[in-house]
Design an enzyme around this catalytic site. Sequence first.
Site, PDB file in Angstrom:
ATOM      1  N   ASN A 291     -34.479  14.011  -7.811  1.00 28.05           N
ATOM      2  CA  ASN A 291     -34.925  14.835  -8.932  1.00 28.05           C
ATOM      3  C   ASN A 291     -35.125  13.955 -10.168  1.00 28.05           C
ATOM      4  O   ASN A 291     -34.439  12.951 -10.371  1.00 28.05           O
ATOM      5  CB  ASN A 291     -33.966  16.004  -9.221  1.00 28.05           C
ATOM      6  CG  ASN A 291     -32.531  15.604  -9.476  1.00 28.05           C
ATOM      7  OD1 ASN A 291     -32.049  14.627  -8.923  1.00 28.05           O
ATOM      8  ND2 ASN A 291     -31.848  16.360 -10.308  1.00 28.05           N
TER       9      ASN A 291
ATOM     10  N   GLU B  57     -35.578  14.546 -14.199  1.00 22.49           N
ATOM     11  CA  GLU B  57     -35.556  15.490 -15.321  1.00 22.49           C
ATOM     12  C   GLU B  57     -36.318  14.924 -16.519  1.00 22.49           C
ATOM     13  O   GLU B  57     -36.674  13.744 -16.551  1.00 22.49           O
ATOM     14  CB  GLU B  57     -34.103  15.811 -15.701  1.00 22.49           C
ATOM     15  CG  GLU B  57     -33.391  16.557 -14.588  1.00 22.49           C
ATOM     16  CD  GLU B  57     -31.985  16.994 -14.950  1.00 22.49           C
ATOM     17  OE1 GLU B  57     -31.429  17.792 -14.202  1.00 22.49           O
ATOM     18  OE2 GLU B  57     -31.444  16.524 -15.982  1.00 22.49           O
ATOM     19  N   ASN B  58     -36.552  15.811 -17.480  1.00 22.06           N
ATOM     20  CA  ASN B  58     -37.310  15.439 -18.670  1.00 22.06           C
ATOM     21  C   ASN B  58     -36.684  16.139 -19.862  1.00 22.06           C
ATOM     22  O   ASN B  58     -36.174  17.260 -19.739  1.00 22.06           O
ATOM     23  CB  ASN B  58     -38.775  15.867 -18.490  1.00 22.06           C
ATOM     24  CG  ASN B  58     -39.663  15.360 -19.590  1.00 22.06           C
ATOM     25  OD1 ASN B  58     -39.784  15.985 -20.635  1.00 22.06           O
ATOM     26  ND2 ASN B  58     -40.285  14.223 -19.376  1.00 22.06           N
ATOM     27  N   ALA B  59     -36.774  15.498 -21.027  1.00 25.46           N
ATOM     28  CA  ALA B  59     -36.200  16.090 -22.229  1.00 25.46           C
ATOM     29  C   ALA B  59     -36.800  17.453 -22.549  1.00 25.46           C
ATOM     30  O   ALA B  59     -36.182  18.271 -23.226  1.00 25.46           O
ATOM     31  CB  ALA B  59     -36.389  15.141 -23.421  1.00 25.46           C
TER      32      ALA B  59
ATOM     33  N   TYR C  15     -37.196  19.690 -20.424  1.00 27.14           N
ATOM     34  CA  TYR C  15     -36.596  20.529 -19.384  1.00 27.14           C
ATOM     35  C   TYR C  15     -37.650  21.084 -18.426  1.00 27.14           C
ATOM     36  O   TYR C  15     -37.546  20.935 -17.233  1.00 27.14           O
ATOM     37  CB  TYR C  15     -35.781  21.688 -19.990  1.00 27.14           C
ATOM     38  CG  TYR C  15     -34.440  21.271 -20.537  1.00 27.14           C
ATOM     39  CD1 TYR C  15     -34.316  20.201 -21.415  1.00 27.14           C
ATOM     40  CD2 TYR C  15     -33.284  21.948 -20.176  1.00 27.14           C
ATOM     41  CE1 TYR C  15     -33.085  19.829 -21.920  1.00 27.14           C
ATOM     42  CE2 TYR C  15     -32.046  21.575 -20.677  1.00 27.14           C
ATOM     43  CZ  TYR C  15     -31.956  20.513 -21.537  1.00 27.14           C
ATOM     44  OH  TYR C  15     -30.738  20.137 -22.023  1.00 27.14           O
TER      45      TYR C  15
ATOM     46  N   CYS D 149     -37.876  18.793  -8.973  1.00 27.46           N
ATOM     47  CA  CYS D 149     -36.816  18.716  -7.973  1.00 27.46           C
ATOM     48  C   CYS D 149     -37.073  17.586  -6.973  1.00 27.46           C
ATOM     49  O   CYS D 149     -38.222  17.199  -6.722  1.00 27.46           O
ATOM     50  CB  CYS D 149     -36.725  20.023  -7.201  1.00 27.46           C
ATOM     51  SG  CYS D 149     -36.439  21.485  -8.198  1.00 27.46           S
TER      52      CYS D 149
ATOM     53  N   GLU E 151     -36.900  17.678  -3.785  1.00 29.37           N
ATOM     54  CA  GLU E 151     -37.672  18.113  -2.612  1.00 29.37           C
ATOM     55  C   GLU E 151     -39.173  17.976  -2.856  1.00 29.37           C
ATOM     56  O   GLU E 151     -39.920  17.536  -1.983  1.00 29.37           O
ATOM     57  CB  GLU E 151     -37.343  19.569  -2.270  1.00 29.37           C
ATOM     58  CG  GLU E 151     -35.896  19.804  -1.896  1.00 29.37           C
ATOM     59  CD  GLU E 151     -35.016  20.159  -3.090  1.00 29.37           C
ATOM     60  OE1 GLU E 151     -35.274  19.673  -4.218  1.00 29.37           O
ATOM     61  OE2 GLU E 151     -34.068  20.929  -2.879  1.00 29.37           O
TER      62      GLU E 151
ATOM     63  N   CYS F 270     -34.350  25.243  -4.236  1.00 24.10           N
ATOM     64  CA  CYS F 270     -34.711  26.375  -5.097  1.00 24.10           C
ATOM     65  C   CYS F 270     -35.931  27.086  -4.504  1.00 24.10           C
ATOM     66  O   CYS F 270     -36.584  26.583  -3.585  1.00 24.10           O
ATOM     67  CB  CYS F 270     -34.989  25.893  -6.514  1.00 24.10           C
ATOM     68  SG  CYS F 270     -36.598  25.089  -6.726  1.00 24.10           S
TER      69      CYS F 270
ATOM     70  N   CYS G  18     -39.215  25.091  -4.401  1.00 21.61           N
ATOM     71  CA  CYS G  18     -39.240  24.044  -3.378  1.00 21.61           C
ATOM     72  C   CYS G  18     -39.342  24.634  -1.977  1.00 21.61           C
ATOM     73  O   CYS G  18     -39.981  24.052  -1.107  1.00 21.61           O
ATOM     74  CB  CYS G  18     -38.004  23.157  -3.497  1.00 21.61           C
ATOM     75  SG  CYS G  18     -38.087  22.065  -4.932  1.00 21.61           S
TER      76      CYS G  18
END
Length: 138
Positions: free
Chosen positions: A48, A50-52, A54, A59, A61, A90, A93
């Site tokens: 995964n 992530e990014n600031a 959000y 993910c 997957e 999730c 995915c």
Amino acid sequence: MSKLSDRRIEQLALAAVDVCGRAYAPYSKFEVGAAILMQDGQVIAGCNVENASYGLSICAERVAAAAAVSAGYREWRGVAIASVGGVPPCGACRQFLAEFGLHTPVVLVNLIDGARHVCHLSELLPSSFGAGDLPRPG
Ligand SMILES: [Zn+2]
């Protein structure tokens, strides 16, 4: 439904655990690794990211699936997902993975105790929507 041998389950699980260590999850601290076994035996993995913002986070997957497609694969034999708790993918995915095989075996790996739970994507995504549900042109 297709099945994976114990050796393949272990191979996939270890690949998912390995890539999980490269997850970029500074916000949620929830690191996930996914590994996909191709028909020719190759394994393609993703973590995964992530990014600031959000919302732009992606993910593991979907990272792995996009990498597999980018490498020229559109069918695969199994998917392993490693996380604390061994959680299932999730909803997004599940839909994304189903595009390439609704009956794909899924190995959920719990990083806490190493437990592996094997199920099928079709169990995780019942009454799924897919290409066959789209109207045919003409
Ligand atoms: Zn997801």
